[in-house]
Design an enzyme around this catalytic site. Structure first.
Site, PDB file in Angstrom:
ATOM      1  N   ARG A  77      66.900  87.343  87.944  1.00 29.40           N
ATOM      2  CA  ARG A  77      66.787  87.187  86.497  1.00 29.40           C
ATOM      3  C   ARG A  77      65.511  86.441  86.115  1.00 29.40           C
ATOM      4  O   ARG A  77      64.939  86.688  85.075  1.00 29.40           O
ATOM      5  CB  ARG A  77      67.996  86.420  85.934  1.00 29.40           C
ATOM      6  N   HIS A  96      76.346  90.985  86.310  1.00 24.83           N
ATOM      7  CA  HIS A  96      76.784  91.417  87.640  1.00 24.83           C
ATOM      8  C   HIS A  96      77.224  92.881  87.612  1.00 24.83           C
ATOM      9  O   HIS A  96      76.859  93.673  88.485  1.00 24.83           O
ATOM     10  CB  HIS A  96      77.969  90.571  88.124  1.00 24.83           C
ATOM     11  N   LYS A 107      79.508  75.198  96.611  1.00 23.53           N
ATOM     12  CA  LYS A 107      79.703  75.147  95.162  1.00 23.53           C
ATOM     13  C   LYS A 107      81.155  74.824  94.838  1.00 23.53           C
ATOM     14  O   LYS A 107      82.064  75.296  95.492  1.00 23.53           O
ATOM     15  CB  LYS A 107      79.360  76.495  94.524  1.00 23.53           C
ATOM     16  N   SER A 149      76.738  82.891  85.224  1.00 21.75           N
ATOM     17  CA  SER A 149      78.129  82.433  85.304  1.00 21.75           C
ATOM     18  C   SER A 149      78.262  80.985  84.880  1.00 21.75           C
ATOM     19  O   SER A 149      79.216  80.611  84.201  1.00 21.75           O
ATOM     20  CB  SER A 149      78.649  82.606  86.733  1.00 21.75           C
TER      21      SER A 149
END
Length: 170
Positions: free
Chosen positions: A101, A28, A52, A139
């Site tokens: 990614r 990040h 989430k 994460s």
């Protein structure tokens, strides 16, 4: 004609980089730092994300993200709990910055960008990939490793390592 050009040149490019940042990682941070070379101002928008179940509260995620990015004066960190496009409009942002990614990320982000363009065509979506050394960091993997008492200092700053250890009782 020249007046329009002057308005365009005077316009600031403000990018919103949104995510849950649970926790903020070197990937990040890499994207934010690279974005500051492209945009005048980058707002890191930490999402409340009711979808989430986060390890850290919104306030904790905002505080950690502010702490690790405080050295960069082009960056602002703010929490939000509304529609991203509404947040962008409130902050006069003209760009939504998203990180990619993997190919899986691209599929999801492409759908989001298409939907955002339909909702507000004045805000552009731009994608950046993190540096190769950060491509594998997520994460969720950091949280999993930390929960199992593994070493995560290669993936997150020291402040985040400390916060993870406090959360998991290490």
């Amino acid at each position: 004609m020249y007046q329009n050009l002057q308005v365009i040149l005077a316009m600031k490019n403000i990018a919103i980089y949104a995510g849950t940042f649970d926790p903020v990682t070197y990937g990040h941070i890499d994207l934010v730092e690279r974005a500051t070379t492209i945009f005048d101002h980058v707002i890191v928008a930490v999402a409340a994300s009711t979808a989430k179940k986060t390890l850290f509260s919104l306030d904790e995620r905002v505080a950690l993200t502010k702490e690790v990015l405080q050295h960069n004066k082009q960056v602002q960190v703010s929490g939000f709990d509304n529609l991203l496009l509404e947040f962008a409009k409130q902050h006069q942002a003209n760009v939504i910055l998203r990180g990619l990614r993997t190919v899986t990320d691209f599929d999801y982000e492409f759908q989001l960008a298409s939907m955002n363009r339909q909702l507000n065509p004045e805000i552009e979506s731009i994608f950046l990939m993190p540096s190769e050394k950060y491509m594998s960091i997520s994460s969720s993997l950091v949280r999993e490793i930390a929960a199992l008492k593994g070493e995560v200092s290669a993936f997150v700053p020291a402040q985040v390592v400390k916060a993870l250890k406090q959360k998991y009782g290490n």
